[in-house]
Scaffold this active site. Structure first.
Site, PDB file in Angstrom:
ATOM      1  N   CYS A 147       0.839  -0.982  -0.110  1.00  0.00           N
ATOM      2  CA  CYS A 147       0.057   0.009   0.072  1.00  0.00           C
ATOM      3  C   CYS A 147       0.872   1.275   0.100  1.00  0.00           C
ATOM      4  CB  CYS A 147      -0.842   0.052   1.296  1.00  0.00           C
ATOM      5  SG  CYS A 147      -1.876   1.360   1.359  1.00  0.00           S
ATOM      6  N   GLY A 148       0.556   2.360  -0.472  1.00  0.00           N
ATOM      7  CA  GLY A 148       1.184   3.804  -0.449  1.00  0.00           C
ATOM      8  C   GLY A 148       1.337   4.060   0.995  1.00  0.00           C
TER       9      GLY A 148
END
Length: 185
Positions: free
Chosen positions: A35-36
Site C-alpha cells: 500500500c502507499g
C-alpha cells in the site's frame, strides 16, 4: 462490552485475549504490505520503541480488503514487516476489517469512533478519495474503515478515545499516545 472482551487470532492461529493488554495504551491498526501507506510501519515501529517501556502496545491487523494490498500468508506478512521495517510489535492474523465479515473487534472500534474525514493537507488525500469514489464508492459510506492504516487509540481503561485515518500525521497519533500515557495514575 469493552475492548477487553475480544479474543483475536495471532499470526500463528492461536487465540489471544485483549484482556492481556489491560492497563496499557493501545494503538490498533489495520495494515497492508503493498500500500502507499505501508511506510507507516517505520513510523509505527519508532513510536512503539519510544513508548513501549511507558506502557504502549501497537497491535497490527493485516487486511487484504483494500485493492488486494495484503496478498501474503500470515507468515509472509510477519516476515515482510520484520525484514523491511524491523517491526517488533504484535502482528495478528489476516482478516476483514469492514463489511459483514469484519472481525468483531473492528466492528466495535468503528462503532466507538466514527469516520472523521481524511486530512486535506496530506499528499495522498486527493488520490485516495478519487480512487474510492471511482472504484469503491460504498467504502465512503458510514463509519467503516476506508483504507489501510486506520488507527484506533485505546486508553489504559480500555476506552477507544480516538481514530486516526491513514492520512493523519503520525505526530497527531504520537500526541494522542503521549496524552494517554501521561493520564496514567
Amino acid at each position: 462490552m469493552s475492548i477487553y472482551d475480544f479474543i483475536v487470532k495471532t499470526n500463528k492461529g492461536e487465540e489471544k485475549s485483549l484482556a492481556d493488554y489491560r492497563g496499557q495504551v493501545l494503538v490498533i491498526v489495520n495494515t497492508a504490505s503493498k500500500c502507499g501507506f505501508t511506510p507507516q510501519f517505520k513510523e509505527l515501529q519508532e513510536l512503539y520503541l519510544k513508548y513501549k517501556d511507558k506502557g504502549l502496545e501497537i497491535l497490527g491487523f493485516p487486511c487484504n480488503q483494500f485493492a488486494g494490498q495484503e496478498p501474503g500468508s500470515n507468515a509472509q506478512v510477519q516476515e515482510f514487516c520484520r525484514l523491511n521495517y524491523g517491526v517488533t510489535f504484535q502482528i495478528f492474523a489476516k482478516g476483514d476489517v469492514r463489511g459483514e465479515n469484519a472481525q468483531p473487534l473492528f466492528q466495535y472500534l468503528t462503532a466507538q469512533q466514527g469516520f472523521q474525514g481524511f486530512d486535506p493537507a496530506h499528499p495522498y488525500t486527493e488520490m485516495l478519495t478519487k480512487a474510492l469514489k471511482e472504484n469503491f464508492p460504498s467504502y465512503l459510506e458510514g463509519d467503516s474503515i476506508k483504507w489501510n492504516f486506520t488507527k484506533f487509540l485505546v486508553d489504559r481503561e480500555g476506552n477507544v478515545v480516538a481514530r486516526f485515518e491513514p492520512t493523519t500525521a503520525m505526530s497527531e497519533v504520537e500526541a494522542g499516545v503521549a496524552a494517554c500515557l501521561k493520564a496514567a495514575p
